[in-house]
Design a protein around this motif. Structure first.
Motif, PDB file in Angstrom:
ATOM      1  N   SER A 106       0.823  -1.198   0.000  1.00 44.91           N
ATOM      2  CA  SER A 106       0.000   0.000   0.000  1.00 44.91           C
ATOM      3  C   SER A 106       0.868   1.265   0.000  1.00 44.91           C
ATOM      4  CB  SER A 106      -0.927   0.005   1.221  1.00 44.91           C
ATOM      5  OG  SER A 106      -1.661   1.207   1.289  1.00 44.91           O
ATOM      6  N   ARG A 107       0.398   2.300  -0.701  1.00 41.77           N
ATOM      7  CA  ARG A 107       1.094   3.588  -0.720  1.00 41.77           C
ATOM      8  C   ARG A 107       0.547   4.544   0.338  1.00 41.77           C
ATOM      9  NH1 ARG A 107       1.683   4.856  -7.250  1.00 41.77           N
ATOM     10  NH2 ARG A 107       2.887   2.960  -7.747  1.00 41.77           N
ATOM     11  N   ASN A 108      -0.362   4.061   1.140  1.00 45.35           N
ATOM     12  CA  ASN A 108      -0.918   4.865   2.220  1.00 45.35           C
ATOM     13  C   ASN A 108       0.140   5.020   3.305  1.00 45.35           C
ATOM     14  OD1 ASN A 108      -2.303   5.759   4.577  1.00 45.35           O
ATOM     15  ND2 ASN A 108      -4.228   5.046   3.691  1.00 45.35           N
ATOM     16  N   HIS A 109       0.599   6.261   3.494  1.00 41.97           N
ATOM     17  CA  HIS A 109       1.680   6.514   4.451  1.00 41.97           C
ATOM     18  C   HIS A 109       1.262   6.183   5.884  1.00 41.97           C
ATOM     19  CE1 HIS A 109       4.188   8.294   1.359  1.00 41.97           C
ATOM     20  NE2 HIS A 109       3.157   9.047   0.980  1.00 41.97           N
ATOM     21  N   GLU A 110      -0.001   6.439   6.228  1.00 45.49           N
ATOM     22  CA  GLU A 110      -0.461   6.135   7.584  1.00 45.49           C
ATOM     23  C   GLU A 110      -0.440   4.627   7.830  1.00 45.49           C
ATOM     24  OE1 GLU A 110      -4.248   7.873   8.192  1.00 45.49           O
ATOM     25  OE2 GLU A 110      -3.519   9.952   8.118  1.00 45.49           O
ATOM     26  N   LEU A 111      -0.875   3.862   6.839  1.00 46.16           N
ATOM     27  CA  LEU A 111      -0.884   2.410   6.983  1.00 46.16           C
ATOM     28  C   LEU A 111       0.534   1.859   7.077  1.00 46.16           C
ATOM     29  CD1 LEU A 111      -2.468  -0.231   7.045  1.00 46.16           C
ATOM     30  CD2 LEU A 111      -2.435  -0.245   4.547  1.00 46.16           C
ATOM     31  N   ARG A 112       1.438   2.419   6.294  1.00 45.78           N
ATOM     32  CA  ARG A 112       2.820   1.966   6.335  1.00 45.78           C
ATOM     33  C   ARG A 112       3.475   2.338   7.669  1.00 45.78           C
ATOM     34  NH1 ARG A 112       4.756   0.599   1.171  1.00 45.78           N
ATOM     35  NH2 ARG A 112       6.896   0.942   1.843  1.00 45.78           N
ATOM     36  N   ALA A 113       3.142   3.511   8.177  1.00 46.35           N
ATOM     37  CA  ALA A 113       3.680   3.911   9.477  1.00 46.35           C
ATOM     38  C   ALA A 113       3.139   3.013  10.593  1.00 46.35           C
ATOM     39  CB  ALA A 113       3.332   5.374   9.753  1.00 46.35           C
ATOM     40  N   TYR A 114       1.867   2.647  10.467  1.00 45.72           N
ATOM     41  CA  TYR A 114       1.263   1.747  11.456  1.00 45.72           C
ATOM     42  C   TYR A 114       1.952   0.381  11.418  1.00 45.72           C
ATOM     43  CZ  TYR A 114      -2.301  -1.030  13.838  1.00 45.72           C
ATOM     44  OH  TYR A 114      -2.953  -1.870  14.689  1.00 45.72           O
ATOM     45  N   ALA A 115       2.196  -0.152  10.220  1.00 40.71           N
ATOM     46  CA  ALA A 115       2.875  -1.444  10.081  1.00 40.71           C
ATOM     47  C   ALA A 115       4.305  -1.368  10.603  1.00 40.71           C
ATOM     48  CB  ALA A 115       2.861  -1.890   8.616  1.00 40.71           C
ATOM     49  N   GLN A 116       4.979  -0.255  10.334  1.00 43.17           N
ATOM     50  CA  GLN A 116       6.333  -0.093  10.827  1.00 43.17           C
ATOM     51  C   GLN A 116       6.359  -0.041  12.348  1.00 43.17           C
ATOM     52  OE1 GLN A 116       9.028  -0.240   8.957  1.00 43.17           O
ATOM     53  NE2 GLN A 116      10.331  -0.093  10.783  1.00 43.17           N
ATOM     54  N   GLY A 166       9.849  -6.228  17.464  1.00 41.94           N
ATOM     55  CA  GLY A 166      11.289  -6.414  17.469  1.00 41.94           C
ATOM     56  C   GLY A 166      11.830  -7.131  16.253  1.00 41.94           C
ATOM     57  N   PHE A 167      11.015  -7.357  15.247  1.00 36.99           N
ATOM     58  CA  PHE A 167      11.472  -7.954  14.001  1.00 36.99           C
ATOM     59  C   PHE A 167      10.497  -7.561  12.887  1.00 36.99           C
ATOM     60  CE2 PHE A 167       8.555 -10.893  15.901  1.00 36.99           C
ATOM     61  CZ  PHE A 167       7.820 -11.409  14.860  1.00 36.99           C
ATOM     62  N   GLU A 168      10.858  -7.883  11.663  1.00 34.98           N
ATOM     63  CA  GLU A 168      10.088  -7.444  10.507  1.00 34.98           C
ATOM     64  C   GLU A 168       8.904  -8.373  10.267  1.00 34.98           C
ATOM     65  OE1 GLU A 168      11.270  -5.406   6.275  1.00 34.98           O
ATOM     66  OE2 GLU A 168      12.093  -7.386   6.708  1.00 34.98           O
ATOM     67  N   MET A 169       7.810  -8.094  10.973  1.00 36.74           N
ATOM     68  CA  MET A 169       6.603  -8.869  10.784  1.00 36.74           C
ATOM     69  C   MET A 169       5.976  -8.553   9.427  1.00 36.74           C
ATOM     70  SD  MET A 169       4.347 -10.985  11.706  1.00 36.74           S
ATOM     71  CE  MET A 169       2.714 -11.389  11.105  1.00 36.74           C
ATOM     72  N   PHE A 170       5.951  -7.277   9.060  1.00 28.54           N
ATOM     73  CA  PHE A 170       5.442  -6.837   7.764  1.00 28.54           C
ATOM     74  C   PHE A 170       6.609  -6.386   6.901  1.00 28.54           C
ATOM     75  CE2 PHE A 170       1.828  -6.152  10.634  1.00 28.54           C
ATOM     76  CZ  PHE A 170       0.836  -6.829   9.951  1.00 28.54           C
ATOM     77  N   VAL A 171       6.629  -6.865   5.668  1.00 29.80           N
ATOM     78  CA  VAL A 171       7.699  -6.524   4.732  1.00 29.80           C
ATOM     79  C   VAL A 171       7.185  -5.419   3.824  1.00 29.80           C
ATOM     80  CG1 VAL A 171       9.233  -7.376   2.926  1.00 29.80           C
ATOM     81  CG2 VAL A 171       8.555  -8.885   4.815  1.00 29.80           C
ATOM     82  N   MET A 172       7.823  -4.245   3.861  1.00 31.06           N
ATOM     83  CA  MET A 172       7.419  -3.123   3.036  1.00 31.06           C
ATOM     84  C   MET A 172       7.970  -3.280   1.624  1.00 31.06           C
ATOM     85  SD  MET A 172       5.837  -1.493   5.427  1.00 31.06           S
ATOM     86  CE  MET A 172       5.847  -1.319   7.212  1.00 31.06           C
ATOM     87  N   THR A 173       7.084  -3.184   0.645  1.00 35.51           N
ATOM     88  CA  THR A 173       7.516  -3.290  -0.757  1.00 35.51           C
ATOM     89  C   THR A 173       7.043  -2.075  -1.536  1.00 35.51           C
ATOM     90  OG1 THR A 173       5.528  -4.581  -1.297  1.00 35.51           O
ATOM     91  CG2 THR A 173       7.522  -5.800  -0.742  1.00 35.51           C
TER      92      THR A 173
END
Length: 207
Positions: free
Chosen positions: A183-193, A200-207
């Motif tokens: 998703s290109r939604n910055h809020e959603l990406r910030a929430y996932a981050q 403590g680890f990369e549960m969601f992989v940002m692509t």
């Protein structure tokens, strides 16, 4: 009734998948044998069908189904290991390694279950071929009827086994793809981050 069953399956997905895998495995372990009774008191030979199972194999079968379930939920199960404890660092590394292993090798966990089901279903064609090769068996009462019923039941078991395998593979692929966020939604990406930082680890992989 259908709505209740659908709701139950959705709310108990793990139990439903395990039950389907276990039922398929147990049915595949049943051996269908057709024997001809040629007792002197019978006017004509009589065909009898038997279902044979080994209790030892049935007792061990949940291990194969449980291991196959790991293809769907192994990586996510390790997420719940505690990190705020004396062994928090070790558990954190274990979660990272477990999720990475599940990401790359999870379909392999279905292999023992698939081989066990294939082994069980593969015995029946050999037995039925031996029976059909004996011309004297055709003279027995109910032989053709039992043969047709056994073949039909074996076909249904094959359909059930293939459906179970496809369902497990499909669920595995959906869970794996759920880790990748496009998703290109910055809020959603910030929430996932934020979730990644919290775990403590990369549960969601940002692509």
């Amino acid at each position: 009734m259908r709505d209740y069953i659908t709701k139950f399956i959705r709310s108990h997905r793990c139990l439903s998948v395990f039950t389907l895998l276990q039922l398929t495995l147990m049915l595949s372990m049943l051996e269908f044998t057709i024997q001809i009774d040629q007792s002197p008191e019978l006017q004509r030979p009589l065909a009898r069908i038997y279902l044979v199972c080994k209790l030892g194999e049935l007792a061990w079968s949940p291990l194969f189904s449980g291991f196959a379930m790991g293809a769907m939920f192994y990586g996510y199960g390790l997420i719940y290991l505690p990190t705020k404890c004396p062994f928090g660092g070790f558990f954190s590394r274990l979660r990272i390694a477990g999720l990475s292993l599940w990401q790359h090798c999870s379909p392999v966990m279905l292999l023992p279950w698939g081989l066990k089901v294939a082994q069980g279903l593969g015995r029946f064609p050999y037995h039925i071929w031996e029976c059909l090769a004996e011309e004297t068996h055709y003279e027995a009462d109910n032989f053709l009827l039992f043969s047709v019923l056994a073949v039909m039941l074996w076909n249904y078991l094959m359909i059930l086994a293939i459906s179970s395998f496809v369902l497990a593979i499909g669920l595995n692929r959906r869970l794996l793809s759920a880790r990748h966020l496009e998703s290109r939604n910055h809020e959603l990406r910030a929430y996932a981050q934020g979730i990644n930082e919290l775990l403590g680890f990369e549960m969601f992989v940002m692509t």
